[in-house]
Design an enzyme around this catalytic site. Structure first.
Site, PDB file in Angstrom:
ATOM      1  N   HIS A  40       0.850  -1.190   0.000  1.00 18.31           N
ATOM      2  CA  HIS A  40       0.000   0.000   0.000  1.00 18.31           C
ATOM      3  C   HIS A  40       0.883   1.236   0.000  1.00 18.31           C
ATOM      4  CE1 HIS A  40      -4.101  -1.370   0.042  1.00 18.31           C
ATOM      5  NE2 HIS A  40      -3.872  -2.234   1.014  1.00 18.31           N
ATOM      6  N   ASP A  95      -0.043   6.878  -3.672  1.00 19.21           N
ATOM      7  CA  ASP A  95      -1.186   6.544  -4.524  1.00 19.21           C
ATOM      8  C   ASP A  95      -1.467   7.617  -5.572  1.00 19.21           C
ATOM      9  OD1 ASP A  95      -1.642   4.143  -3.302  1.00 19.21           O
ATOM     10  OD2 ASP A  95      -3.363   4.808  -2.122  1.00 19.21           O
TER      11      ASP A  95
END
Length: 349
Positions: A130, A160
């Site tokens: 992540h 991200d």
């Protein structure tokens, strides 16, 4: 209004986070983005009632990617598209029969965007991860946090969305421009680790020039300096100060009444701690609104720290249309703003 990317068609294999964000950026500015959802999965657009801002401005098709008919349907869509965005682990698209070799054979001008955390190659490539992991490996996370404290991830903005989605959107536009001039498509290997590292280019510049200590909270831009930090006010709210340049720092001193000669030593890191203590005490004497009345609309380099619900109501953001409401959903408006080809109206379905 058609938008700057009118005439561009992108096929998006449904995913989460950076892939949809890249597709949103392209769709916001006029690209036709067809989002392919798994037929067995929950729809994320149209009348589904979904409130995912990242999925706005799309057309949606449900496809069974486990069937030959579904794979054939995707290949047919891609034959006339400018680009494709997928966010699966390396090898998944190949196993589906939708790898780059197949789709570029169908459409030699195709720009095939691959959005992953670790990239298509390297020891970590097949592993899960992540944002927090990607920015950790890139070196970026090490710099985020206060002195003597553990690293603090900036939500998931740097990996991200900054290092991933924005780089993918840039890569797709660059690849499409190249394909239109050369007639040849290509694969975009967009890794969040790579992007997060590039976002740290200025920090690496400081480091190379001996202007950055490789530790947290002791440098010019990482809350080490007293003139570049956030401060709590009397009402428990916060303000931000970024008075780096001498003229801005002088104005800060003038407006805040900082006559103490100790503040003359602005760029002496040995003084930053004691001066920060003085500023901390000072800013606690007034509310955030009181400090805004003194410092807003000046060259101090000042702004109140606004919450997610406060930001859309600030006069500056309201005047610029930074936030919009669509179908009852408050959300950031498309950016940047184009003078000749403004973004089309946002639609959630």
């Amino acid at each position: 209004m058609a938008g700057a990317l009118a005439g561009v068609t992108i096929i998006e294999l449904a995913g989460i986070g950076p892939g949809p964000f890249a597709a949103m950026m392209l769709a916001d500015h006029g690209a036709r983005v067809i989002r392919i959802e798994r037929a067995s999965g929950r729809a994320t657009m149209g009348n589904s009632g979904n409130r995912d801002i990242l999925n706005r401005n799309r057309e949606v098709i449900a496809v069974d990617l486990k069937s030959p008919e579904g794979i054939a349907q995707v290949r047919e869509l891609v034959r006339t598209a400018d680009g494709l965005i997928e966010g699966f682990r390396p090898g998944v698209m190949e196993r589906l029969g939708l790898g780059p070799d197949v789709l570029l054979a169908d459409n030699p001008k195709l720009v095939y965007g691959r959005m992953t955390g670790w990239g298509q190659t390297g020891p970590y490539a097949p592993c899960a991860g992540h944002d927090i992991n990607y920015i950790a490996l890139s070196g970026a996370l090490h710099s985020y946090g206060r002195a003597g404290e553990k690293p603090t991830p900036p939500v998931n903005a740097v990996g991200d969305f900054g290092g991933g989605g924005m780089f993918m959107a840039f890569g797709m536009v660059a690849g499409i421009l190249s394909a239109r001039s050369t007639g040849k498509g290509q694969v975009i290997d967009c890794a969040m680790t790579d992007g997060a590292a590039v976002l740290s280019a200025m920090t690496y510049t400081f480091l190379a020039n001996g202007q950055w200590r490789d530790e947290r909270g002791v440098n010019l831009l990482d809350t080490g300096a007293h003139f570049y930090d956030t401060y709590e006010c009397a009402d428990g709210k916060f303000i931000s100060i970024g008075s780096i340049e001498p003229q801005f720092y002088a104005l800060l001193r003038e407006k805040a009444g900082l006559a103490d000669p100790a503040f003359d030593l602005q760029m002496d890191p040995r003084q930053w701690g004691p001066l920060k203590e003085k500023l901390t005490a000072l800013f606690l004497t007034k509310t955030r609104d009181q400090w805004c009345a003194i410092m807003e609309h000046t060259d101090i380099c000042f702004a109140p720290v606004l919450s997610l619900t406060e930001a859309p109501e600030h006069p500056h953001n309201k005047q610029r249309g930074t936030f919009i409401e669509v179908d009852g959903i408050l959300q950031p408006a498309p950016a940047p703003k184009f003078s000749e080809t403004p973004a089309p109206s946002v639609r959630m379905g």
